[in-house]
Scaffold this motif. Structure first.
Motif, PDB file in Angstrom:
ATOM      1  N   LYS A 171     -16.790   9.767  -3.548  1.00 25.45           N
ATOM      2  CA  LYS A 171     -15.455   9.186  -2.853  1.00 25.45           C
ATOM      3  C   LYS A 171     -15.323   9.590  -1.357  1.00 25.45           C
ATOM      4  CE  LYS A 171     -12.827   8.633  -7.476  1.00 25.45           C
ATOM      5  NZ  LYS A 171     -11.675   9.192  -8.044  1.00 25.45           N
ATOM      6  N   VAL A 181     -14.906   6.622   1.789  1.00 22.36           N
ATOM      7  CA  VAL A 181     -13.863   6.585   2.236  1.00 22.36           C
ATOM      8  C   VAL A 181     -13.821   5.807   3.846  1.00 22.36           C
ATOM      9  CG1 VAL A 181     -13.538   8.862   3.527  1.00 22.36           C
ATOM     10  CG2 VAL A 181     -11.349   7.490   2.850  1.00 22.36           C
ATOM     11  N   ARG A 218      -2.976   8.644  -5.355  1.00 18.38           N
ATOM     12  CA  ARG A 218      -3.772   7.788  -6.168  1.00 18.38           C
ATOM     13  C   ARG A 218      -3.470   7.425  -7.366  1.00 18.38           C
ATOM     14  NH1 ARG A 218      -7.404   5.003  -4.354  1.00 18.38           N
ATOM     15  NH2 ARG A 218      -6.120   3.536  -5.780  1.00 18.38           N
ATOM     16  N   ASP A 241       0.945  -1.254   0.044  1.00 16.11           N
ATOM     17  CA  ASP A 241       0.038  -0.006  -0.090  1.00 16.11           C
ATOM     18  C   ASP A 241       0.879   1.298  -0.186  1.00 16.11           C
ATOM     19  OD1 ASP A 241      -2.300  -1.572  -0.110  1.00 16.11           O
ATOM     20  OD2 ASP A 241      -2.584  -1.549   2.126  1.00 16.11           O
ATOM     21  N   LYS A 285      -3.877  -0.108  -2.192  1.00 18.44           N
ATOM     22  CA  LYS A 285      -4.810   0.878  -1.648  1.00 18.44           C
ATOM     23  C   LYS A 285      -3.808   2.074  -1.304  1.00 18.44           C
ATOM     24  CE  LYS A 285      -8.138  -2.183   0.926  1.00 18.44           C
ATOM     25  NZ  LYS A 285      -8.828  -2.171   2.105  1.00 18.44           N
ATOM     26  N   ASP A 288      -8.438   5.622  -0.028  1.00 18.24           N
ATOM     27  CA  ASP A 288      -9.381   4.417  -0.048  1.00 18.24           C
ATOM     28  C   ASP A 288      -9.626   4.421   1.606  1.00 18.24           C
ATOM     29  OD1 ASP A 288      -9.289   3.368  -2.643  1.00 18.24           O
ATOM     30  OD2 ASP A 288      -7.223   2.946  -2.301  1.00 18.24           O
ATOM     31  N   LYS A 289      -8.462   4.705   2.475  1.00 21.85           N
ATOM     32  CA  LYS A 289      -8.666   4.658   3.817  1.00 21.85           C
ATOM     33  C   LYS A 289      -8.065   5.743   4.342  1.00 21.85           C
ATOM     34  CE  LYS A 289      -7.982   0.828   6.239  1.00 21.85           C
ATOM     35  NZ  LYS A 289      -7.098  -0.055   6.750  1.00 21.85           N
TER      36      LYS A 289
END
Length: 367
Positions: A206, A210, A37, A13, A46, A70-71
């Motif tokens: 998005k 998240v 990204r 990641d 990710k 994503d997180k």
């Protein structure tokens, strides 16, 4: 199990350190999340943001999702409200040792330049400072070389399966660009110059999707060697080059009358729509303008809608800081000046004669 930065197969990641001040996100966060990204897509993994701050800072996390994360991992504690090297390094290293990201990006702000080396040293990994370009995929990287370097890419044998992050930064005083990799240790760390990366458009869908993960903060008094007693803000108004849509910069060409040259630059910037005045290193070194006006590898990297270079020869250090501007206009008495290589419009002549005519014509059009 003890943390081993050389066990690179255990890491995955792309992570971004998301800097906040007084609970507000910095523009570099958006730039890095946007770039992260792209890298996560290249790597097929990710994108995770790491946000530290006081209780309630998680309210800013969803915004980061809107730019592609994503997180967001949130570490909240009142001792993290204001940045200190000891506290932030301890918390960040604890989280990284636990979750093992493959890449960790930090903005090259005053805070990032202090934090990045400390984290890298504690994790026993490498750090490439002051980067201006990042790639992972070799096809994309070689395309970048074709466009931005003098290398005959087709005659060089590259390892096209190389999955290391390629970190490009100025080297040897800005006279060349170097690409650096960290093949033996993880996470691969880089600090990235503010203003060099493009921001992605905000996407509310998005942001709503998240994932937010809160982690426990383990800090003791023995971890903290310093304590912030008071924050005193500098009262002097600084020029905002990074947020400006119009920049009119002056170079050594104003040397015969610096005061008049700077005044002309201010008038032209105002005529073009409330722009700001920038400068080359020669101007700030001479003391004609303060260092916060400086554009270039040792100053700020900018990408305004309009960039006007007045009396700037266009050394590589300066061009690297402004060549991604949407529209570049250059005025110089030397028709062979390197600045004309990146200019969309070039005017050969004395800026003291040309600029008043430019101001006059712009005012006519606006009227």
């Amino acid at each position: 199990m003890a943390f081993n930065s050389a066990a690179i197969e255990e890491f995955s990641d792309i992570w971004v350190f998301c800097e906040q001040r007084e609970g507000k996100l910095m523009s570099t966060d958006i730039e890095l999340i946007s770039e992260g990204r792209k890298l996560a897509n290249e790597r097929g993994c990710k994108l995770v943001g790491l946000l530290l701050g006081a209780d309630g800072i998680e309210s800013a996390a969803k915004e980061l999702g809107g730019y592609g994360a994503d997180k967001i991992i949130v570490a909240s504690d009142e001792r993290l409200a204001v940045y200190t090297t000891d506290a932030y390094t301890k918390v960040i290293c604890d989280v990284i040792m636990d979750k093992k990201p493959e890449v960790f990006l930090v903005g090259a702000s005053n805070i990032g330049r202090d934090l990045g080396p400390r984290v890298a040293a504690r994790l026993h990994t490498g750090l490439c400072a002051d980067c201006t370009h990042l790639d992972i995929n070799m096809d994309i990287y070689t395309d970048f070389l074709r466009e931005a370097s003098t290398i005959d890419v087709d005659s060089v044998k590259f390892d096209m399966e190389d999955k290391n992050m390629k970190m490009t930064r100025p080297a040897f005083g800005g006279h060349m660009m170097a690409t650096i990799i960290c093949p033996r240790f993880r996470p691969c760390m880089a600090t990235v110059r503010p203003g060099v990366l493009k921001k992605a458009p905000f996407d509310q869908t998005k942001a709503d999707a998240v994932e937010i993960e809160k982690v426990q903060v383990n800090l003791s008094d023995s971890d903290l060697k310093t304590k912030v007693i008071e924050v005193v803000k500098e009262s002097r108004k600084m020029v905002d080059l990074l947020g400006a849509e119009v920049i009119v910069s002056v170079g050594n060409g104003i040397s015969k009358n610096p005061e008049k040259g700077i005044e002309y630059a201010k008038q032209l910037a105002e005529a073009l729509g409330g722009g700001v005045v920038g400068a080359s290193r020669a101007v700030t070194d001479a003391g004609w303008l303060t260092a916060d006006h400086q554009v270039g590898q040792t100053g700020k990297t900018v990408r305004p809608k309009i960039y006007v270079a007045l009396g700037i020869s266009g050394a590589i250090q300066h061009k690297a800081g402004m060549q991604d501007s949407e529209l570049i206009i250059a005025v110089n008495t030397n028709e062979d000046a390197p600045i004309f290589e990146v200019a969309d419009y070039g005017i050969v002549g004395d800026l003291y004669e040309i600029v008043p005519l430019m101001i006059q014509e712009i005012q006519k059009v606006r009227a």
